[in-house]
Write an enzyme that holds these catalytic residues in place. Structure first.
Site, PDB file in Angstrom:
ATOM      1  N   CYS A  67      40.221  38.631  33.765  1.00  0.00           N
ATOM      2  CA  CYS A  67      39.967  39.434  34.989  1.00  0.00           C
ATOM      3  C   CYS A  67      38.282  39.164  35.025  1.00  0.00           C
ATOM      4  O   CYS A  67      38.156  38.712  36.144  1.00  0.00           O
ATOM      5  CB  CYS A  67      40.217  40.924  34.716  1.00  0.00           C
ATOM      6  SG  CYS A  67      41.847  41.241  34.456  1.00  0.00           S
ATOM      7  N   HIS A  68      37.401  39.381  34.198  1.00  0.00           N
ATOM      8  CA  HIS A  68      36.027  39.326  34.576  1.00  0.00           C
ATOM      9  C   HIS A  68      35.300  38.540  33.561  1.00  0.00           C
ATOM     10  O   HIS A  68      34.167  38.564  33.248  1.00  0.00           O
ATOM     11  CB  HIS A  68      35.406  40.840  34.684  1.00  0.00           C
ATOM     12  CG  HIS A  68      36.082  41.302  35.669  1.00  0.00           C
ATOM     13  ND1 HIS A  68      37.258  42.443  35.170  1.00  0.00           N
ATOM     14  CD2 HIS A  68      36.108  41.660  36.822  1.00  0.00           C
ATOM     15  CE1 HIS A  68      37.718  42.984  36.287  1.00  0.00           C
ATOM     16  NE2 HIS A  68      37.344  42.596  37.323  1.00  0.00           N
ATOM     17  N   GLY A  69      36.070  37.714  32.891  1.00  0.00           N
ATOM     18  CA  GLY A  69      35.541  36.629  32.040  1.00  0.00           C
ATOM     19  C   GLY A  69      34.747  37.235  30.863  1.00  0.00           C
ATOM     20  O   GLY A  69      33.768  36.575  30.158  1.00  0.00           O
ATOM     21  N   TYR A 105      34.337  43.371  44.567  1.00  0.00           N
ATOM     22  CA  TYR A 105      34.933  42.960  43.481  1.00  0.00           C
ATOM     23  C   TYR A 105      33.831  41.843  42.908  1.00  0.00           C
ATOM     24  O   TYR A 105      33.535  41.845  41.792  1.00  0.00           O
ATOM     25  CB  TYR A 105      36.320  42.238  43.513  1.00  0.00           C
ATOM     26  CG  TYR A 105      36.851  41.836  42.363  1.00  0.00           C
ATOM     27  CD1 TYR A 105      37.409  42.734  41.611  1.00  0.00           C
ATOM     28  CD2 TYR A 105      37.149  40.569  42.395  1.00  0.00           C
ATOM     29  CE1 TYR A 105      37.943  42.362  40.438  1.00  0.00           C
ATOM     30  CE2 TYR A 105      37.761  40.226  41.274  1.00  0.00           C
ATOM     31  CZ  TYR A 105      38.365  41.254  40.200  1.00  0.00           C
ATOM     32  OH  TYR A 105      39.032  40.901  38.990  1.00  0.00           O
ATOM     33  N   ARG A 117      31.779  41.847  39.497  1.00  0.00           N
ATOM     34  CA  ARG A 117      31.641  40.815  38.550  1.00  0.00           C
ATOM     35  C   ARG A 117      30.212  40.072  38.363  1.00  0.00           C
ATOM     36  O   ARG A 117      29.785  39.652  37.150  1.00  0.00           O
ATOM     37  CB  ARG A 117      32.555  39.574  38.898  1.00  0.00           C
ATOM     38  CG  ARG A 117      34.190  40.165  38.676  1.00  0.00           C
ATOM     39  CD  ARG A 117      34.909  38.993  38.820  1.00  0.00           C
ATOM     40  NE  ARG A 117      34.732  37.998  39.814  1.00  0.00           N
ATOM     41  CZ  ARG A 117      35.727  37.090  39.931  1.00  0.00           C
ATOM     42  NH1 ARG A 117      36.652  37.198  39.349  1.00  0.00           N
ATOM     43  NH2 ARG A 117      35.327  36.418  41.036  1.00  0.00           N
TER      44      ARG A 117
END
Lengths: 181, 430
Positions: free
Chosen positions: A145-147, B296, B300
């Site tokens: 998802c976000h590494g 989003y 991130r």
């Protein structure tokens, strides 16, 4: 008539004090009443008894070959049971004192005498995705998802996740059987 | 409507009787005769388009609820089999509802950009603006919960990721997420409460829309010049002038809407959402719907969980505080060339953020090596592009806008809102 007006005037200050008290008391009871009604309405959102009652589960470890893992559900949460190779263990232990966001030794993340079994919650501590193995630069997991990247001990090494993959209570019933919860 | 004299005159005995008891006809008549600036362009039709969108979502949604199974065991099949295959015209009604969300957001973004460009958030319309921001937040909450209902893989993992955002708060985070889920993870109880709230929120939105329109009718519409209405000569009645203009715009919008629903109904859908929710496997690449992608990407871009969540919330919060950040008296960017330039750059960065949100964080921007690694990612990575864009996003609101408000040399503003209109119509005669 004149008498009663005079009387009201004379008692004025006392009456005002009493009225203030009555207002405050009424208000306080009102607030308590609203809170008493609001709490059931909020608490009903919390896990119901049947959800809480999900008992512990047992798992037969012989099903997991060396160097592989299973993802199973415990209390509806995904859990990794990884059968670690000596290589993976060595790699995790070599990094024990490397700078980390959430420092922990590999030894503290497994049960004594069972270093080959890493049993952790499979939810990325960032936003809850299930990481996949063999991703990233540390030989462990990477979150799609976000590494976020975890090492072979499930410790956070890179990315936005704040914590290592969580441990949870479990006990070894024998060398080949584990009880989760 | 306080400054607008009622022009309604009851014509029949019955209307007079009703008018002194429930003046609903007077109310509607006054809405229709509301004096509206005569120079509104097509960017001002999105209010009407949005009202249309809300109506479509509510009607199709009520119908879908008649065929939907709210249990986590039946939800997926009730959408995939019953609604999409068995129910008469179910495919169409769901197509309208699912794509309607995208159309709704397309319209709301254009509506918001219009508001920023013409300075519609400035005095005396701050409350109007804030109510709009509240509607936008409610729309995002509603859309998010609606996206969970088909109970596919994207539904499930989207729900998990977004609810976990709240877990970022120290101390109370875990309690909040458990309360929200009704369990230790997203599951059946979560789905049921999301369905309940997804049904409720559109009516809350409708209520706030009523307040939004009320707050619009007190100061009246802004207009492309940003010059306030000075008298009767500056306005025309809302009906028929703007009812017709809005209807025309709605027709054009419906053509686009229908083209999506009939020709590319799956364009906004991720294929993974046709796989039933599986709590043990996260799809390899999860992304939210397009309208949430910029936020989003901001989430991130920040390498720390709590800060990322705060940045995401802050990005939306910027809209709320915009009236305080921009104190320049000139409303319309027509007369603020510098503000206009930085605004267009901001839009470009929002689109770039949207693109970043759709890519994998470690992907490269320019094909080739990722470059030297700074804070976890190479400088040629999507993450670094998102970081730069995020920096501009916030700088635009917190630094550029307040500074420009104080220092920009604005162009001369016309005396009246219709001087430029007259100048334009006079031009061809020359």
């Amino acid at each position: 008539m004149a008498n009663s007006v005079a009387k009201a005037g004379a008692d004025g200050p006392d009456d005002a004090g009493r009225r203030d008290f009555l207002y405050l008391a009424t208000g306080a009871v009102g607030v308590a009443g609203v809170a008493a009604v609001a709490w059931p309405l909020i608490d009903q959102l919390n896990p119901a008894a049947d959800t809480l009652a999900l008992a512990s589960i047992e798992y037969d470890l012989t099903k997991i070959a060396l160097g592989s893992e299973v993802t199973i559900a415990w209390r509806k949460q995904p859990v990794f049971i990884r059968h670690r190779t000596p290589d993976e263990i060595a790699r995790a232990r070599a990094d024990d004192h490397a700078p980390m966001k959430d420092p922990a030794t590999d030894e503290s993340r497994v049960k004594p005498g069972h270093a080959e079994w890493l049993i952790i919650l499979a939810s990325c501590t960032h936003l809850g995705c299930v990481p996949t193995f063999k991703g990233g630069d540390y030989g462990g997991w990477a979150c799609p998802c976000h590494g976020s990247v975890y090492d072979t001990s499930g410790r956070i090494r890179k990315g936005p996740a704040p914590k290592n993959l969580y441990l949870f209570p479990y006990t070894f019933l024998s060398d080949t059987k584990v009880k989760l919860g | 409507m306080s400054e607008h004299q009622s022009t309604y005159e009851p014509k029949s005995a019955f209307e007079r009787w009703l008018d002194s008891r429930l003046p609903i006809v007077r109310f509607s008549a006054d809405l229709m005769s509301f004096p509206t600036p005569r120079n509104l362009n097509y960017w001002y039709t999105f209010g009407g388009i949005l009202a249309f969108c809300l109506m479509v979502q509510i009607i199709t949604g009520i119908v879908l609820a008649m065929h939907y199974d709210t249990s986590s065991h039946g939800a997926f099949m009730s959408v995939q089999r019953e609604i999409m295959r068995d129910v008469n015209f179910g495919w169409l009604i769901r197509g309208l509802h699912a794509n309607g969300a995208s159309m709704f957001f397309l319209a709301v973004y254009l509506h918001i950009l219009r508001g920023i460009y013409y300075g519609s958030y400035k005095a005396p319309r701050e409350v109007l603006w804030w109510l709009g921001c509240v509607i936008y937040v409610l729309m995002m909450a509603t859309a998010f919960m609606g996206y969970v209902l088909p109970w596919g893989q994207m539904s499930f993992w989207g729900a998990k990721v977004i609810t976990n955002l709240l877990g970022a708060f120290p101390v109370v985070g875990g309690t909040i997420t458990t309360l929200l889920w009704g369990g230790f993870s997203v599951g059946g109880p979560t789905l049921n409460r999301f369905f309940s709230l997804h049904y409720l929120l559109p009516f809350v939105i409708a209520g706030v829309v009523a307040l939004h329109i009320w707050a619009l009718h007190v100061p009246g519409n802004n207009n492309p010049t940003g010059v306030e209405v000075k008298g009767k000569q500056d306005t025309v009645p809302f009906h028929p002038y703007y009812t017709v203009k809005d209807l025309f715009a709605i027709m054009v919008f419906v053509i686009l809407f229908a083209a999506v629903v009939f020709f590319i109904p799956d364009a906004f859908e991720k294929v993974d959402n046709n796989i039933e929710a599986n709590p043990l496997v996260t799809p390899p690449h999860i992304v939210p719907e397009w309208y949430l992608l910029p936020f989003y990407a901001i989430l991130r871009a920040i390498p720390d969980k709590l800060s990322g969540v705060l940045a995401l919330a802050g990005a939306i919060g910027m809209l709320f505080i915009l009236p305080f950040l921009d104190q320049n008296k000139v409303k319309s960017m027509r007369y603020r060339p510098a503000a206009r330039l930085y605004f267009f750059i901001w839009i470009a960065f929002c689109l770039i953020l949207g693109w970043c949100g759709s890519q994998e964080p470690q992907g490269t921007v320019i094909p080739g090596p990722a470059g030297p690694v700074i804070i976890d990612y190479g400088i040629n990575s999507v993450t670094w592009l998102a970081r730069v864009s995020t920096a501009y996003y916030f700088a635009y609101f917190l630094i550029i806008t307040p500074l420009l408000a104080m220092t920009e040399k604005t162009l001369p503003v016309p005396d009246s809102l219709f001087t430029p209109v007259l100048a334009k119509s006079a031009a061809p005669a020359e």
